[in-house]
Structures are given as structure tokens and as C-alpha cells.
Design an enzyme around this catalytic site. Structure first.
Site, PDB file in Angstrom:
ATOM      1  N   ALA A  88      30.405 -24.414  11.940  1.00 47.93           N
ATOM      2  CA  ALA A  88      29.484 -25.094  12.845  1.00 47.93           C
ATOM      3  C   ALA A  88      29.628 -24.510  14.242  1.00 47.93           C
ATOM      4  CB  ALA A  88      29.794 -26.591  12.866  1.00 47.93           C
ATOM      5  N   TYR A  93      27.764 -36.131  12.378  1.00 47.53           N
ATOM      6  CA  TYR A  93      27.519 -35.511  13.668  1.00 47.53           C
ATOM      7  C   TYR A  93      26.138 -35.943  14.184  1.00 47.53           C
ATOM      8  CZ  TYR A  93      31.703 -33.034  12.267  1.00 47.53           C
ATOM      9  OH  TYR A  93      32.976 -32.751  11.850  1.00 47.53           O
ATOM     10  N   ARG A 148      21.475 -28.816   6.471  1.00 48.69           N
ATOM     11  CA  ARG A 148      22.534 -29.500   5.724  1.00 48.69           C
ATOM     12  C   ARG A 148      22.461 -30.984   6.026  1.00 48.69           C
ATOM     13  NH1 ARG A 148      28.815 -28.023   4.537  1.00 48.69           N
ATOM     14  NH2 ARG A 148      27.704 -26.866   2.916  1.00 48.69           N
TER      15      ARG A 148
END
Length: 373
Positions: free
Chosen positions: A73, A198, A246
Site C-alpha cells: 500500500a 482503511y 481491493r
């Protein structure tokens, strides 16, 4: 090139001609096989810059035969890093070290991919081997975490600041500019990280999104930010480059995001130019009860692929070549993303090709290790 419609027809007639080593064409990018290196945080950057560690870590997996190699990431702004050691792509200076790595990956036959991310309320933590705990400013962390609502991830975490509309516009712009830098750096696949608790996942889930404005409440409002980010990135990158997302297909928690929501989301993302849904799960709430086992998330990829008519990637405790091959052959997913299996053995694709009796390019320096008689 397979479209969403032909993907549906492919399933309807039960024709499954592909296997783990069948090339996969997505837009103008041809993956040499269906094996992808899943994004894995390395906690080895200083101020967001890629290091020699990233060159070796990512480059060795390209040499090992994977078709697609994702970075960890990469944060789109400094406060969006999980840890102070996270990779970043929030300033122009980050481009050149990444370009060196993408060049090496491409030279060895793999497509370089990058995952764009913002850690939101889960930011400012220590690396796992340093305890993984939230960090104070005195410990090298930072204040002012951004989130949809003023809800800390857990008791020891900071209470984040809810984003206002100007802040949301800035986030969308940050993702778009990061995508432009990714193209400058030579990446051929861009993935939006909307999973694992997140920022974008926090907006999706009613467990973390308690807003009463256009970005909260209804399903349509909660998916709005991700849709805006996807549209912005699609606008800023070449049409020939694939765009993945994702997601966490379920929160594994009552009252949270569900697989039904994920199918509905995938149906909305396809028309925005998203080419593949990378199907993970969990991460938005601590201590969720997750039934972990071999291939435990694969059914999410299969259902989204079948019902939303979009390409999918399967991830999660996929370790054996026969297991990965079966996922593709049976039409459960179009791509298999491996993490720990490729940490243990960067040359897993070479061994898999040998076991499955499939051809694979082997670097001449290593041919003696995998005789193909």
C-alpha cells in the site's frame, strides 16, 4: 479482451478453458499468467521513499515468474501512512526510485502494479515487529487523522477528525495525483485500496461511517467517495491501463458491510472503468470472528464474478499450486493473489509450473534449478 458481458456468458455456458498459466489480457496489459504478488507492507521506507529493500523484494518475485507484482500500500498523503516507514507516492520525488523498480520488474516479464491507499483512523502506528501500537507524536507518529466519523478504531487509537466536504475533495484529488505519479513511475496496473478498515472501507461500512450528509447513511451515499476516487483515477490514467479495486467483501460483523453490498458495489464500479475486484475481507473492526482456513475468501470472488459480471481476484491462504489452479479452472476467479506463499518462496510460480506441467519462462541464470525435460 474479455468484457463484463463475455465474462457472464463464459459462466452461463460453463466453459472454463483457462488455468493458472493462461495469459490474462486486461485492456492493453497482458499478464503472462494468473499469479499476482499481493500487496504486502514492508515497513522499509523513509519519508515514503522506496529503498533497496523494495527493489530486491519486488524484483525477486518478478524473476520468480509472477505475472503481476504489486507494491505494498502506497500512501497518497503523509497522514495516510499506516506507519512512519510506509511507502508513499504523495510527492513527485517518490517517482524516480519507483521507476527503477518498475523497470526491473518489466524487464523480467512481469507487470508492475501499485496499490494506492490511505490508512485514515488506522494510521500512525508502529511496524508489527515494534509492537504495532498507535504512536504518539513523541514516538514519531502524528495527529489529525482523517476519517468519515469521529470513531477511533479501538480504545488505544486516536479519535480521528471527520472529513468535511473540502477535505473529501482533497482526498479525491490526492488519489488522482498519486495515480498520475504511478503512471510516471512506470506502473502498468493501479489498484485502489478500499479494504481492511482503511479510509475508503471506513466510508463504505455503517460500522465506521455515521455521517448524515451525502457521504453517509444510505448505501448510495456510503459508496460515493469510492466511486468518486475510481472515476478520478480512471480520468487521470491512460485508458489502456487496468484499474483494480481491493475490497473487504464482508466486515464479518453484524450490522456491517456484507457480501450483498459487495456485489452491488461491484456492479456500480464496472461502468466507472474498474476492471477487476480484488476480494479480501475484514479489518474494519477489532476482534471480528473470522473463520480463517484455506481459501476462505475465495467464495467472495466467485460470487462477485458470477453476479456482477466483473473480473475478480482471489486472495487468502492460497498456498498450493493445485489449489490456485483449481480456483482459475473452476471459474471462481480470474487472478490468484499470493502473499505469504510468495514470502516463503519468491520462485513459487516456477515450482508451480513444474508441478502442473505448464511452460513458464525461466531466467537462463536459473534454468539448472528447474529442468524442463
Amino acid at each position: 479482451m474479455r468484457t463484463r458481458e463475455t465474462a457472464c456468458a463464459y459462466d452461463r455456458y460453463g466453459v472454463h478453458m483457462n488455468h493458472l498459466f493462461t495469459p490474462l489480457q486486461i485492456r492493453e496489459v497482458l499478464l503472462r499468467n494468473r499469479i499476482a504478488v499481493s500487496p504486502m507492507c514492508e515497513y522499509s521506507s523513509e519519508n515514503g521513499f522506496a529503498s533497496d529493500w523494495h527493489m530486491v523484494h519486488l524484483g525477486s518475485r518478478a524473476v520468480g515468474g509472477a505475472g503481476l507484482v504489486f507494491t505494498e500500500a502506497a500512501a497518497v498523503e503523509p497522514r495516510g501512512r499506516i506507519s512512519p516507514q510506509d511507502l508513499g507516492i504523495y510527492e513527485d520525488g517518490h517517482v524516480e526510485p519507483l521507476r527503477r523498480i518498475t523497470g526491473f520488474i518489466a524487464e523480467h516479464g512481469a507487470a508492475p502494479g501499485i496499490q494506492l491507499a490511505h490508512a485514515a483512523r488506522k494510521a500512525s502506528t508502529a511496524a508489527p515487529w515494534l509492537g504495532g501500537r498507535p504512536l504518539s507524536e513523541e514516538q514519531g507518529g502524528w495527529r489529525g487523522l482523517a476519517a468519515p466519523s469521529a470513531l477511533p478504531f479501538d480504545a488505544a487509537y486516536q479519535t480521528p477528525d471527520p472529513l468535511d466536504e473540502a477535505g473529501i475533495r482533497a482526498i479525491v484529488s490526492a488519489f488522482g495525483r498519486a495515480a498520475e505519479r504511478a503512471v510516471e513511475a512506470g506502473f502498468k496496473v493501479v489498484e485502489i485500496h478500499a479494504a481492511h478498515g482503511y479510509l475508503l472501507h471506513e466510508f463504505l461500512s455503517p460500522l465506521s461511517n455515521r455521517r448524515a450528509d451525502a457521504y453517509g447513511g444510505s448505501f448510495e451515499n456510503r459508496v460515493r467517495l469510492l466511486e468518486e476516487v475510481a472515476a478520478e483515477i480512471r480520468r487521470r490514467i491512460p485508458q489502456g491501463l487496468p484499474l483494480f479495486v481491493r475490497i473487504s467483501a464482508t466486515d464479518w460483523t453484524e450490522g456491517g458491510w456484507t457480501i450483498d453490498d459487495s456485489v452491488a458495489l461491484a456492479e456500480r464500479l464496472g461502468p466507472l472503468g474498474v476492471d477487476l475486484i480484488d476480494c479480501s475481507s475484514g479489518g474494519n473492526v477489532p476482534r471480528a470472528e473470522i473463520p480463517i482456513g484455506p481459501g476462505y475468501q475465495t467464495e467472495f470472488a466467485a460470487r462477485i464474478r458470477r453476479e456482477a459480471c466483473v473480473l475478480t481476484g482471489a486472495v487468502g491462504m492460497i498456498t498450493a499450486p493445485q489449489q490456485a489452479d483449481h480456483i482459475v479452472r473452476s471459474g471462481q476467479a480470474d487472478l490468484v493473489l499470493l502473499a505469504r506463499a510468495l514470502l516463503r518462496d519468491p520462485y513459487w510460480p516456477q515450482q508451480a509450473a513444474l508441478e502442473l506441467k505448464q511452460p513458464i519462462p525461466t531466467p537462463p541464470q536459473y534454468e539448472r534449478a528447474w529442468p524442463r525435460g
